[in-house]
Write a protein that holds these residues in place. Structure first.
Motif, PDB file in Angstrom:
ATOM      1  N   ALA A  39       0.821  -1.206   0.000  1.00  0.00           N
ATOM      2  CA  ALA A  39       0.000   0.000   0.000  1.00  0.00           C
ATOM      3  C   ALA A  39       0.853   1.253   0.000  1.00  0.00           C
ATOM      4  CB  ALA A  39      -0.929  -0.011   1.199  1.00  0.00           C
ATOM      5  N   GLY A  40       2.023   1.178  -0.605  1.00  0.00           N
ATOM      6  CA  GLY A  40       2.862   2.359  -0.694  1.00  0.00           C
ATOM      7  C   GLY A  40       3.256   2.928   0.651  1.00  0.00           C
ATOM      8  N   GLY A  41       3.404   2.057   1.636  1.00  0.00           N
ATOM      9  CA  GLY A  41       3.809   2.525   2.948  1.00  0.00           C
ATOM     10  C   GLY A  41       2.669   3.070   3.782  1.00  0.00           C
ATOM     11  N   LEU A  42       1.455   2.961   3.313  1.00  0.00           N
ATOM     12  CA  LEU A  42       0.294   3.497   4.018  1.00  0.00           C
ATOM     13  C   LEU A  42       0.184   2.929   5.430  1.00  0.00           C
ATOM     14  CD1 LEU A  42      -2.205   5.311   3.835  1.00  0.00           C
ATOM     15  CD2 LEU A  42      -3.426   3.404   2.809  1.00  0.00           C
ATOM     16  N   SER A  43       0.353   1.636   5.577  1.00  0.00           N
ATOM     17  CA  SER A  43       0.191   1.027   6.898  1.00  0.00           C
ATOM     18  C   SER A  43       1.295   1.413   7.872  1.00  0.00           C
ATOM     19  CB  SER A  43       0.077  -0.498   6.783  1.00  0.00           C
ATOM     20  OG  SER A  43       1.237  -1.010   6.172  1.00  0.00           O
ATOM     21  N   ASP A  44       2.446   1.859   7.366  1.00  0.00           N
ATOM     22  CA  ASP A  44       3.562   2.257   8.228  1.00  0.00           C
ATOM     23  C   ASP A  44       3.706   3.770   8.383  1.00  0.00           C
ATOM     24  OD1 ASP A  44       4.322  -0.435   8.515  1.00  0.00           O
ATOM     25  OD2 ASP A  44       5.449  -0.357   6.649  1.00  0.00           O
ATOM     26  N   ALA A  45       2.897   4.533   7.673  1.00  0.00           N
ATOM     27  CA  ALA A  45       3.044   5.993   7.658  1.00  0.00           C
ATOM     28  C   ALA A  45       2.747   6.608   9.025  1.00  0.00           C
ATOM     29  CB  ALA A  45       2.117   6.598   6.614  1.00  0.00           C
ATOM     30  N   LYS A  46       3.542   7.601   9.387  1.00  0.00           N
ATOM     31  CA  LYS A  46       3.319   8.344  10.641  1.00  0.00           C
ATOM     32  C   LYS A  46       2.248   9.422  10.445  1.00  0.00           C
ATOM     33  CE  LYS A  46       6.918   6.822  13.230  1.00  0.00           C
ATOM     34  NZ  LYS A  46       6.579   5.437  13.447  1.00  0.00           N
ATOM     35  N   ILE A  47       2.130   9.902   9.200  1.00  0.00           N
ATOM     36  CA  ILE A  47       1.123  10.910   8.861  1.00  0.00           C
ATOM     37  C   ILE A  47       0.349  10.402   7.652  1.00  0.00           C
ATOM     38  CG2 ILE A  47       0.722  13.271   8.037  1.00  0.00           C
ATOM     39  CD1 ILE A  47       3.374  14.021   9.459  1.00  0.00           C
ATOM     40  N   VAL A  48      -0.974  10.450   7.749  1.00  0.00           N
ATOM     41  CA  VAL A  48      -1.819  10.044   6.627  1.00  0.00           C
ATOM     42  C   VAL A  48      -2.821  11.156   6.353  1.00  0.00           C
ATOM     43  CG1 VAL A  48      -3.591   8.419   5.833  1.00  0.00           C
ATOM     44  CG2 VAL A  48      -1.583   7.569   7.060  1.00  0.00           C
TER      45      VAL A  48
ATOM     46  N   ILE B  64      -5.033   1.365   9.702  1.00  0.00           N
ATOM     47  CA  ILE B  64      -3.834   2.161   9.951  1.00  0.00           C
ATOM     48  C   ILE B  64      -3.811   2.725  11.379  1.00  0.00           C
ATOM     49  CG2 ILE B  64      -3.539   2.709   7.507  1.00  0.00           C
ATOM     50  CD1 ILE B  64      -4.721   5.518   8.151  1.00  0.00           C
ATOM     51  N   ALA B  65      -2.630   3.096  11.829  1.00  0.00           N
ATOM     52  CA  ALA B  65      -2.466   3.683  13.162  1.00  0.00           C
ATOM     53  C   ALA B  65      -1.374   4.758  13.124  1.00  0.00           C
ATOM     54  CB  ALA B  65      -2.141   2.602  14.169  1.00  0.00           C
ATOM     55  N   PRO B  66      -1.565   5.796  12.308  1.00  0.00           N
ATOM     56  CA  PRO B  66      -0.536   6.839  12.221  1.00  0.00           C
ATOM     57  C   PRO B  66      -0.533   7.725  13.467  1.00  0.00           C
ATOM     58  CG  PRO B  66      -2.450   7.508  10.974  1.00  0.00           C
ATOM     59  CD  PRO B  66      -2.719   6.105  11.457  1.00  0.00           C
ATOM     60  N   GLU B  67       0.509   8.531  13.579  1.00  0.00           N
ATOM     61  CA  GLU B  67       0.559   9.541  14.646  1.00  0.00           C
ATOM     62  C   GLU B  67      -0.558  10.565  14.399  1.00  0.00           C
ATOM     63  OE1 GLU B  67       2.864   9.720  17.261  1.00  0.00           O
ATOM     64  OE2 GLU B  67       3.544   7.754  16.569  1.00  0.00           O
ATOM     65  N   VAL B  68      -0.685  10.986  13.119  1.00  0.00           N
ATOM     66  CA  VAL B  68      -1.690  11.982  12.738  1.00  0.00           C
ATOM     67  C   VAL B  68      -2.418  11.513  11.484  1.00  0.00           C
ATOM     68  CG1 VAL B  68      -2.084  14.379  12.001  1.00  0.00           C
ATOM     69  CG2 VAL B  68      -0.276  13.871  13.659  1.00  0.00           C
ATOM     70  N   CYS B  69      -3.746  11.584  11.525  1.00  0.00           N
ATOM     71  CA  CYS B  69      -4.572  11.297  10.350  1.00  0.00           C
ATOM     72  C   CYS B  69      -5.417  12.535  10.081  1.00  0.00           C
ATOM     73  CB  CYS B  69      -5.473  10.094  10.606  1.00  0.00           C
ATOM     74  SG  CYS B  69      -6.511   9.684   9.186  1.00  0.00           S
ATOM     75  N   ILE B  70      -5.210  13.131   8.898  1.00  0.00           N
ATOM     76  CA  ILE B  70      -5.976  14.311   8.488  1.00  0.00           C
ATOM     77  C   ILE B  70      -6.980  13.839   7.446  1.00  0.00           C
ATOM     78  CG2 ILE B  70      -5.889  16.585   7.396  1.00  0.00           C
ATOM     79  CD1 ILE B  70      -2.886  16.685   8.298  1.00  0.00           C
TER      80      ILE B  70
END
Length: 135
Positions: free
Chosen positions: A6-15, A67-73
Motif C-alpha cells: 500500500a505504498g507505505g500506508l500502513s507504516d506511515a506516521k502521517i496520513v 492504519i495507526a498513524p501519529e496523525v490522520c488528516i
C-alpha cells in the motif's frame, strides 16, 4: 523482491485521507502532494477509490488498510463506520468537512468546518515556510 502492498500506508506516521467531498481526481493528486510534503502518505475512502481518483491500494477501512498513524488528516470524509474502523487507532485525528454533522466530526480530536481546499492550502504554506526556515 517484496511486492509493495500500500505504498507505505500502513507504516506511515502521517496520513492524509481523502473522502468523496474532495470532488475529483485532481484534488486527490493535490492531497497526495500535500501528504508527501508532510512526510506522509495519501489514503482514501471507498468512494474515492471506487471512482479511481486513487489506486485501490490506498483504500482505508474494513476492506482496505487498518492504519495507526501519529496523525490522520481527513479531507471530505463523512466517517462511515467501515472507514472509521480503519483509522480509529490513529493517535490524533483532524477532520475537515463542510458538514458539521458528519460522523467523523464527532470522532475527531480536531474538527474543522470548512471546505478542505483553503485549509490544506494554508497547511501547505505553513509547511513550506517551516522548511524554508530550516534550510
Amino acid at each position: 523482491m517484496k511486492e509493495e502492498t500500500a505504498g507505505g500506508l500502513s507504516d506511515a506516521k502521517i496520513v492524509v485521507a481523502a473522502g468523496r467531498g474532495i470532488r475529483n481526481k485532481e484534488n486527490a493528486s493535490f492531497l497526495e502532494e500535500t501528504a508527501k510534503a508532510l512526510g506522509g502518505e495519501l489514503g482514501a475512502s471507498r468512494p474515492v477509490a471506487m471512482n479511481a481518483w486513487t489506486p485501490m491500494s490506498r483504500l482505508i477501512g474494513v476492506s482496505g488498510e487498518m492504519i495507526a498513524p501519529e496523525v490522520c488528516i481527513t479531507a471530505g470524509v463523512s466517517g462511515a463506520a467501515a472507514f472509521y474502523a480503519g483509522i480509529e487507532k490513529s493517535k490524533f485525528i483532524v477532520a475537515i468537512n463542510t458538514d458539521e454533522q458528519a460522523p467523523i466530526m464527532k470522532k475527531a480530536n480536531v474538527a474543522i468546518v470548512d471546505d478542505f481546499m483553503p485549509v490544506i492550502q494554508s497547511l501547505r504554506e505553513i509547511v513550506k515556510e517551516q522548511k524554508d526556515t530550516l534550510e
